[in-house]
Design a protein around this motif. Structure first.
Motif, PDB file in Angstrom:
ATOM      1  N   ARG A 270       0.832  -1.196   0.000  1.00 40.37           N
ATOM      2  CA  ARG A 270       0.000   0.000   0.000  1.00 40.37           C
ATOM      3  C   ARG A 270       0.865   1.244   0.000  1.00 40.37           C
ATOM      4  NH1 ARG A 270      -4.704   1.642   4.424  1.00 40.37           N
ATOM      5  NH2 ARG A 270      -5.217   3.541   3.268  1.00 40.37           N
TER       6      ARG A 270
ATOM      7  N   TYR B  84      -2.168   9.155  -3.251  1.00 36.46           N
ATOM      8  CA  TYR B  84      -1.219   8.196  -3.815  1.00 36.46           C
ATOM      9  C   TYR B  84      -0.231   9.007  -4.632  1.00 36.46           C
ATOM     10  CZ  TYR B  84      -4.336   4.274  -2.719  1.00 36.46           C
ATOM     11  OH  TYR B  84      -5.105   3.342  -2.070  1.00 36.46           O
TER      12      TYR B  84
ATOM     13  N   TYR C 144      -2.255  -0.078  -4.378  1.00 39.58           N
ATOM     14  CA  TYR C 144      -2.733  -0.812  -3.194  1.00 39.58           C
ATOM     15  C   TYR C 144      -3.143  -2.191  -3.700  1.00 39.58           C
ATOM     16  CZ  TYR C 144      -5.113  -1.166   1.438  1.00 39.58           C
ATOM     17  OH  TYR C 144      -5.517  -1.494   2.720  1.00 39.58           O
TER      18      TYR C 144
ATOM     19  N   HIS D 194      -7.346  -6.406  -1.814  1.00 40.79           N
ATOM     20  CA  HIS D 194      -7.666  -6.569  -0.386  1.00 40.79           C
ATOM     21  C   HIS D 194      -9.161  -6.410  -0.142  1.00 40.79           C
ATOM     22  CE1 HIS D 194      -7.479  -2.213  -0.950  1.00 40.79           C
ATOM     23  NE2 HIS D 194      -8.268  -2.106   0.117  1.00 40.79           N
TER      24      HIS D 194
ATOM     25  N   ASP E 213     -11.750  -4.395   2.708  1.00 40.64           N
ATOM     26  CA  ASP E 213     -11.635  -3.308   3.678  1.00 40.64           C
ATOM     27  C   ASP E 213     -12.080  -3.752   5.076  1.00 40.64           C
ATOM     28  OD1 ASP E 213     -10.700  -1.684   1.723  1.00 40.64           O
ATOM     29  OD2 ASP E 213     -12.471  -0.424   1.586  1.00 40.64           O
TER      30      ASP E 213
ATOM     31  N   VAL F  22     -15.525   5.682  -1.791  1.00 41.00           N
ATOM     32  CA  VAL F  22     -14.360   6.421  -2.287  1.00 41.00           C
ATOM     33  C   VAL F  22     -14.864   7.496  -3.234  1.00 41.00           C
ATOM     34  CG1 VAL F  22     -12.050   6.237  -3.272  1.00 41.00           C
ATOM     35  CG2 VAL F  22     -13.134   4.218  -2.286  1.00 41.00           C
TER      36      VAL F  22
ATOM     37  N   TYR G 132     -13.500  10.421  -5.754  1.00 44.97           N
ATOM     38  CA  TYR G 132     -12.263  10.874  -6.407  1.00 44.97           C
ATOM     39  C   TYR G 132     -12.250  12.376  -6.627  1.00 44.97           C
ATOM     40  CZ  TYR G 132     -11.829   5.911  -6.901  1.00 44.97           C
ATOM     41  OH  TYR G 132     -11.758   4.566  -6.621  1.00 44.97           O
TER      42      TYR G 132
ATOM     43  N   LEU H  68      -9.252   1.866  -9.983  1.00 47.56           N
ATOM     44  CA  LEU H  68      -9.720   0.946  -8.944  1.00 47.56           C
ATOM     45  C   LEU H  68     -10.148  -0.330  -9.665  1.00 47.56           C
ATOM     46  CD1 LEU H  68     -10.785   0.267  -6.046  1.00 47.56           C
ATOM     47  CD2 LEU H  68     -12.953   1.304  -6.769  1.00 47.56           C
TER      48      LEU H  68
ATOM     49  N   HIS I 185     -10.815  -5.635  -3.849  1.00 49.33           N
ATOM     50  CA  HIS I 185     -10.475  -4.578  -4.799  1.00 49.33           C
ATOM     51  C   HIS I 185      -9.010  -4.204  -4.658  1.00 49.33           C
ATOM     52  CE1 HIS I 185     -11.709  -2.795  -0.989  1.00 49.33           C
ATOM     53  NE2 HIS I 185     -10.864  -1.818  -1.250  1.00 49.33           N
TER      54      HIS I 185
ATOM     55  N   VAL J 110      -5.929  -0.995  -6.035  1.00 52.91           N
ATOM     56  CA  VAL J 110      -5.673   0.254  -6.755  1.00 52.91           C
ATOM     57  C   VAL J 110      -4.429   0.032  -7.608  1.00 52.91           C
ATOM     58  CG1 VAL J 110      -5.133   2.709  -6.567  1.00 52.91           C
ATOM     59  CG2 VAL J 110      -6.668   1.646  -4.898  1.00 52.91           C
TER      60      VAL J 110
ATOM     61  N   ARG K 160      -2.639  10.974  -7.084  1.00 51.83           N
ATOM     62  CA  ARG K 160      -4.046  10.562  -7.147  1.00 51.83           C
ATOM     63  C   ARG K 160      -4.706  10.899  -5.808  1.00 51.83           C
ATOM     64  NH1 ARG K 160      -7.099   5.964  -5.460  1.00 51.83           N
ATOM     65  NH2 ARG K 160      -8.200   4.811  -7.108  1.00 51.83           N
TER      66      ARG K 160
ATOM     67  N   SER L 190      -8.186  11.245  -3.240  1.00 50.65           N
ATOM     68  CA  SER L 190      -9.554  10.795  -2.958  1.00 50.65           C
ATOM     69  C   SER L 190      -9.965  11.112  -1.530  1.00 50.65           C
ATOM     70  CB  SER L 190      -9.676   9.285  -3.193  1.00 50.65           C
ATOM     71  OG  SER L 190      -8.862   8.599  -2.270  1.00 50.65           O
TER      72      SER L 190
ATOM     73  N   THR M 236     -11.937   9.051   1.169  1.00 53.90           N
ATOM     74  CA  THR M 236     -12.304   7.651   1.345  1.00 53.90           C
ATOM     75  C   THR M 236     -12.840   7.435   2.743  1.00 53.90           C
ATOM     76  OG1 THR M 236     -10.515   7.019  -0.145  1.00 53.90           O
ATOM     77  CG2 THR M 236     -11.423   5.281   1.244  1.00 53.90           C
TER      78      THR M 236
ATOM     79  N   TRP N 248     -15.628   4.877   5.505  1.00 57.39           N
ATOM     80  CA  TRP N 248     -16.361   3.645   5.792  1.00 57.39           C
ATOM     81  C   TRP N 248     -17.524   3.968   6.702  1.00 57.39           C
ATOM     82  CZ3 TRP N 248     -11.146   4.264   5.474  1.00 57.39           C
ATOM     83  CH2 TRP N 248     -10.511   3.533   4.439  1.00 57.39           C
TER      84      TRP N 248
HETATM   85  C1  OGA Z   1      -8.801   1.750   0.402  1.00 57.78           C
HETATM   86  C2  OGA Z   1      -9.037   1.552  -1.040  1.00 57.78           C
HETATM   87  C3  OGA Z   1      -9.622   2.479  -3.188  1.00 57.78           C
HETATM   88  C4  OGA Z   1      -9.391   3.684  -4.034  1.00 57.78           C
HETATM   89  O1  OGA Z   1      -8.420   2.858   0.805  1.00 57.78           O
HETATM   90  O2  OGA Z   1      -9.006   0.779   1.165  1.00 57.78           O
HETATM   91  O3  OGA Z   1      -9.166   0.446  -1.439  1.00 57.78           O
HETATM   92  O4  OGA Z   1      -9.849   3.679  -5.190  1.00 57.78           O
HETATM   93  N1  OGA Z   1      -9.148   2.634  -1.852  1.00 57.78           N
HETATM   94  O5  OGA Z   1      -8.766   4.629  -3.565  1.00 57.78           O
END
Ligand code: OGA
Ligand code: NI
Length: 209
Positions: free
Chosen positions: A66, A113, A119, A122, A124, A137, A139, A152, A181, A183, A190, A192, A194, A196
């Protein structure tokens, strides 16, 4: 207070999510919110820290797995993101009202990023903490173009996968425990937002990302 999105839009997004475990929504952020988050992002770039994997005792930094830097948000401290918090409230409300998920909290960070960052595939969820129900997420990348990388990759239940370009204002939401998923390496910085949606609120997200 006025809703951020129309109920009929929400309902169609929820339908897609129930069917596929993920949904992709373009223009999830309006121009105003987008500008607010982008400005906030650039103003805090110096304060981002290297993201790790795992929660609590499990937390380790693995640049090979990551490569992003994150900045955990705090609703009280980051009150200038007010309108964004309101959109998150609306999202939580909709999931509870129409998906019966019993969500009671959330944790959000900004993610950066750098060029070359990626990444690996994985889920989450952490080994010792499984209260992440929905991943979101959003963007923030202006002028994203083919060849910029940083897609992604979403893995479907049948094992096939497809790529989502991280274009500005697009939001991807998926069931955290069900959708593996990754990255792909990004060829330019990049950005975002992000987060949960959580089954139980947790203070841990602030410290372990
Ligand atoms: C994460 C992840 C996806 C993304 O932070 O766990 O998978 O597109 N991000 O940034
Ligand atoms: Ni993830």
């Amino acid at each position: 207070m006025e809703n951020c999105h129309k109920l009929e839009d929400w309902l169609s997004w929820m339908d897609t999510l129930s069917l596929h475990d993920y949904v992709i929504v373009d223009n999830f952020l309006d121009a105003q919110r987008l500008q607010t988050v982008q400005t906030f992002f650039q103003a805090h770039l110096e304060a981002f820290t290297k993201a790790g994997i795992g929660a609590l005792g499990d937390h380790v930094i693995r640049r090979d797995i990551r490569g992003d830097y994150t900045y955990w948000l705090d609703r009280k401290r980051d009150a200038e993101l007010d309108e964004v918090w309101r959109l998150i409230d609306e999202t939580l409300y909709i999931y509870n009202r129409y998906c019966f998920l019993g969500l009671s909290g959330y944790e959000f960070h900004l993610a950066h990023y750098p060029q070359g960052g990626h990444y690996d595939k994985h889920l989450d969820q952490f080994n010792n903490r499984n209260n992440r129900m929905i991943s979101m997420v959003v963007y923030l990348n202006k002028h994203w173009q083919k060849g910029d990388g940083g897609e992604l990759e979403i893995f479907r239940k049948d094992g096939t996968s497809f790529l989502v370009e991280p274009i500005e204002a697009r939001c991807v939401m998926f069931k955290s425990a069900a959708v593996p998923h990754a990255v792909l390496a990004s060829n330019k910085p990049r950005y975002s937002l992000t987060g949960w949606l959580l089954h139980q609120p947790s203070a841990l997200g602030q410290f372990f990302g």
